[in-house]
Design a protein around this motif. Structure first.
Motif, short mmCIF file in Angstrom:
data_model
loop_
_atom_site.label_atom_id
_atom_site.label_comp_id
_atom_site.label_asym_id
_atom_site.label_seq_id
_atom_site.Cartn_x
_atom_site.Cartn_y
_atom_site.Cartn_z
N VAL A 33 19.97 -75.35 88.36
CA VAL A 33 19.45 -73.99 88.24
C VAL A 33 20.58 -73.00 88.46
N MET A 34 20.64 -71.98 87.62
CA MET A 34 21.69 -70.99 87.69
C MET A 34 21.13 -69.62 87.42
N SER A 35 21.49 -68.64 88.23
CA SER A 35 21.16 -67.25 87.93
C SER A 35 22.38 -66.58 87.31
N PHE A 36 22.16 -65.57 86.48
CA PHE A 36 23.29 -64.91 85.83
C PHE A 36 23.02 -63.42 85.66
N GLN A 37 24.08 -62.67 85.54
CA GLN A 37 24.00 -61.24 85.30
C GLN A 37 25.25 -60.79 84.55
N PRO A 38 25.21 -59.64 83.90
CA PRO A 38 26.37 -59.18 83.14
C PRO A 38 27.62 -59.11 84.01
N ARG A 39 28.73 -59.55 83.47
CA ARG A 39 29.99 -59.56 84.21
C ARG A 39 30.49 -58.14 84.48
N SER A 40 30.11 -57.22 83.61
CA SER A 40 30.57 -55.84 83.72
C SER A 40 29.52 -54.92 83.12
N SER A 41 29.56 -53.67 83.52
CA SER A 41 28.66 -52.67 82.94
C SER A 41 29.24 -52.06 81.68
N ASP A 42 30.44 -52.50 81.31
CA ASP A 42 31.13 -51.94 80.15
C ASP A 42 31.67 -53.06 79.25
N LEU A 43 30.80 -54.00 78.89
CA LEU A 43 31.20 -55.11 78.03
C LEU A 43 31.40 -54.61 76.59
N PRO A 44 32.30 -55.22 75.84
CA PRO A 44 32.54 -54.77 74.47
C PRO A 44 31.33 -54.98 73.56
N VAL A 45 31.13 -54.07 72.64
CA VAL A 45 30.05 -54.16 71.65
C VAL A 45 30.69 -54.37 70.29
N LYS A 46 30.64 -55.62 69.80
CA LYS A 46 31.23 -55.97 68.51
C LYS A 46 30.20 -55.98 67.39
N ARG A 47 28.92 -56.04 67.76
CA ARG A 47 27.83 -56.04 66.79
C ARG A 47 26.59 -55.48 67.47
N LYS A 48 25.59 -55.13 66.69
CA LYS A 48 24.41 -54.49 67.24
C LYS A 48 23.73 -55.32 68.32
N LEU A 49 23.70 -56.63 68.12
CA LEU A 49 23.02 -57.51 69.06
C LEU A 49 23.65 -57.48 70.44
N ASP A 50 24.94 -57.15 70.53
CA ASP A 50 25.62 -57.09 71.82
C ASP A 50 25.01 -56.04 72.74
N ARG A 51 24.39 -54.99 72.18
CA ARG A 51 23.76 -53.96 73.01
C ARG A 51 22.68 -54.57 73.89
N LEU A 52 22.01 -55.59 73.37
CA LEU A 52 20.99 -56.29 74.16
C LEU A 52 21.61 -57.37 75.03
N LEU A 53 22.45 -58.21 74.43
CA LEU A 53 23.04 -59.32 75.17
C LEU A 53 23.84 -58.86 76.37
N ASN A 54 24.49 -57.70 76.26
CA ASN A 54 25.32 -57.19 77.36
C ASN A 54 24.51 -56.71 78.55
N LYS A 55 23.20 -56.60 78.39
CA LYS A 55 22.35 -56.03 79.45
C LYS A 55 21.35 -57.02 80.04
N VAL A 56 21.36 -58.27 79.61
CA VAL A 56 20.35 -59.20 80.11
C VAL A 56 20.84 -59.95 81.34
N ALA A 57 19.88 -60.34 82.17
CA ALA A 57 20.15 -61.15 83.36
C ALA A 57 18.99 -62.11 83.52
N GLY A 58 19.14 -63.12 84.38
CA GLY A 58 18.04 -64.05 84.58
C GLY A 58 18.46 -65.38 85.15
N ARG A 59 17.74 -66.43 84.76
CA ARG A 59 18.03 -67.79 85.25
C ARG A 59 17.96 -68.78 84.10
#
Length: 304
Positions: free
Chosen positions: A191-217
């Motif tokens: 089991v692993m929990s995770f969160q964004p490494r930074s609040s200013d991750l690069p956005v290379k494509r539209k989907l990154d806007r979502l992926l850069n903000k998700v957290a969970g397990r």
């Protein structure tokens, strides 16, 4: 993590991430949203046999094996070798979480050009009307068109902006915290929990806007190094064009996979909750998909 779609969805070499005698070969197809994994063991108190116990695996080692397994699964395209029945429910909610509209759909999922495609066969317990049949035919035509475009991009070495691939780049977006081990459907999992490494991750494509903000397990099968469960949520709101085009205030997603035979794991259930807005239209939905009756195709030729 399989991609959530509302009716949209060896060689003799050793299998990656598999130790001698470990059965099963995992797969995690195009819905692979959470590509972050790790593990930890809690050491038992010192006793006579403690010194004989193997050392806990390192986080990076478990992560490496999981990525290897994901790469192998993608190469084998196991998700494109099975058919199954999908039952989906969609609830449109008001501001107080009351159900305004309830819809139940049953689809038959089979591969088209190697990708799973959900053909709607029943809606709210009734066969499709002539109009609905025509709508489904048009949807399938567009799917085949998109598949041809994806194939073209792949041949030219281009990436599909809508595709989520479990790889080092995706994993690199997050920080990991090891939380232990749990049983999932009777099988031990890291089991692993995770969160964004930074609040200013690069956005290379539209989907990154979502992926850069998700957290969970994430839960990883200890034997097959396969993702068996993902729980994720938005760590903060997501918007496009400063919120003028769209905004997502709340997003929850759980995906579970099951081992359908000795060679494949496939999504068994998807639960999602979305509260947001597209232009001036409110988007407040609760979605559930359940997959069953998995059957392996006798001959896999990448077609239907």
């Amino acid at each position: 993590m399989p991609i959530l779609v509302w009716n949209g969805a060896r060689s003799a070499c050793p299998e990656p991430g598999r130790t001698a005698g470990a059965p099963g070969r995992p797969t995690f197809g195009a819905a692979a949203l959470a590509g972050v994994v790790a593990a930890s063991f809690a050491l038992a108190p010192a006793n006579l046999g403690a010194q004989n116990k193997p050392a806990p695996p390192r986080t990076e080692d478990v992560l490496k094996k999981t990525l290897e397994r994901a790469k192998w699964s993608e190469e084998q395209n196991l998700s494109g070798r099975y058919t199954f029945t999908q039952r989906g429910t969609l609830d449109e909610l008001d501001s107080k979480e009351n159900v305004k509209r309830h819809e139940v759909r049953v689809s038959y999922v089979s591969p088209i050009d190697g990708e799973p495609y959900a053909r709607l066969i029943q809606k709210d317990g009734k066969p499709l009307s002539e109009k609905e049949v025509r709508v489904e035919q048009e949807r399938e035509r567009k799917f085949r068109q998109r598949q041809a475009e994806r194939k073209r991009k792949k041949e030219q070495g281009e990436k599909d902006d809508a595709e989520i691939e479990l790889n080092e780049e995706l994993v690199g977006k997050y920080r990991f915290d090891l939380t232990g081990r749990e049983a999932v459907n009777g099988r031990p999992a890291f089991v692993m929990s995770f969160q964004p490494r930074s609040s200013d991750l690069p956005v290379k494509r539209k989907l990154d806007r979502l992926l850069n903000k998700v957290a969970g397990r994430v839960w990883i099968d200890e034997q097959d190094y396969e993702i068996v469960r993902v729980d994720l949520h938005l760590a903060e709101n997501v918007s496009a064009w400063g919120g003028m085009l769209a905004s997502v205030r709340k997003f929850l997603l759980r995906v579970e996979q099951t081992k359908v035979d000795e060679s494949a794991w496939l999504p068994s259930s998807i639960d999602a909750y979305i509260d947001g807005r597209i232009l001036i239209k409110s988007l407040h939905l609760r979605i559930r998909q359940e997959n069953s009756e998995f059957h392996k195709l006798a001959v896999h030729n990448g077609g239907e």
